[in-house]
Design an enzyme around this catalytic site. Structure first.
Site: not given
Ligand code: PRP
Ligand code: URA
Length: 207
Positions: A103, A107, A199, A202
Site C-alpha cells: 500500500r 495515496t 502495521d 511489520d
Molecule cells: C497491509 C495489510 C493489507 C493492507 C490493508 O499491507 O496487510 O494488505 O495493508 O490496507 P487497505 O485495506 O487500506 O488496502 P501492506 O500494504 O502494508 O503490506 P505488508 O503486508 O507487506 O506490510
Molecule cells: N495495514 C496494516 O497493517 N494495519 C492497518 O491498520 C492498516 C493497514
C-alpha cells in the site's frame, strides 16, 4: 453475501494480545496463526463432502472425504502468509496462490509487485487471506484479479477490519463472504485501523 465476526472467547482473548503493543514478533506470529486456525475451521465449514469407506481394526466404516470444489488459499503478501500457514494445517492438500501488494503510504492505493495464481479458478473455493481490512483497497484489488481468473466462490478472511473497509468491500463485491474477528470503528489519517493493531506486516516480520 455473508458477514461473520468470530466472537469465540478464545479468539477474542488472542485478538486482544495481538493488539497489545507489548506483544513481540514471536508471540504475534504464534497468536496470528492460532487465531487463524480457530477461525479457519469455520471459514472452511462449507466445503463439500463425499463418502469414503475405511476399515477400522474391527469393521468397515463409511466416513467422509472432502469433495470438489477444493479449497485454494491465497495470501495477500506479506501479512497474509501467516494465515495461509494456519489454513494448511487444516487442509494440507490445498493449492496456494500469492498476490504481492504494498500500500502506498500517501495515496493508500495498492501497488502490485508479485502475482502467482492459477489461470482458471472456476473450480475452486478461494479463501483470500489478509489480516487487515482497512480502506479495502487491497482486498478489492485482489478480488478483481481473482474474478479475472474466473473465480466465483470467494471468501475474504481477515483478523481485524474497519467498519469502513467492510462497507467498501461489500459494496464493490457483494457476492464475497467476509470473515473477520473484529470490526473497529475508525481509520486514522494514515489509513490505519483504530484501535487496530498497528502495521501487521511489520509486527509479523519484525521490520
Ligand atoms: C497491509 C495489510 C493489507 C493492507 C490493508 O499491507 O496487510 O494488505 O495493508 O490496507 P487497505 O485495506 O487500506 O488496502 P501492506 O500494504 O502494508 O503490506 P505488508 O503486508 O507487506 O506490510
Ligand atoms: N495495514 C496494516 O497493517 N494495519 C492497518 O491498520 C492498516 C493497514
Amino acid at each position: 453475501m455473508k458477514q461473520t465476526i468470530f466472537e469465540h472467547p478464545l479468539i477474542q482473548r488472542d485478538i486482544t494480545q495481538l493488539r497489545n503493543k507489548n506483544t513481540n514478533s514471536e508471540d504475534f506470529r504464534k497468536l496470528a496463526k492460532r487465531i487463524s486456525i480457530m477461525a479457519g475451521v469455520e471459514v472452511l465449514s462449507n466445503l463439500m463432502i463425499e463418502s469414503e469407506e475405511v476399515y477400522t481394526p474391527l469393521a468397515a466404516f463409511t466416513g467422509v472425504k472432502i469433495a470438489k470444489p477444493f479449497p485454494y488459499f491465497v495470501s495477500v503478501m506479506r501479512a497474509g502468509s501467516i494465515m495461509v500457514e494456519a489454513l494448511i494445517e487444516l487442509y494440507p492438500d490445498a493449492t496456494i496462490g500469492n498476490i504481492g501488494l504494498a500500500r502506498d503510504h500517501i495515496t493508500l492505493q495498492p501497488n502490485e509487485y508479485y502475482l502467482n495464481l492459477s489461470d482458471n479458478l472456476s473450480d475452486s473455493v478461494v479463501i483470500l487471506c489478509d489480516p487487515m481490512l482497512a480502506t479495502a483497497g487491497s482486498a478489492i484489488y485482489s478480488i478483481d484479479i481473482l474474478k479475472r481468473k474466473h473465480s466465483s466462490n470467494i471468501s475474504f478472511f481477515s483478523l481485524v477490519a474497519s467498519q469502513y473497509g467492510v462497507n467498501q468491500l461489500a459494496k464493490a463485491h457483494p457476492d464475497v463472504n467476509i470473515y473477520t474477528c473484529a470490526v473497529d470503528k475508525d481509520l486514522d489519517e494514515h489509513g490505519y485501523i483504530l484501535p487496530g493493531l498497528g502495521d501487521a506486516g511489520d509486527r509479523l516480520f519484525n521490520t
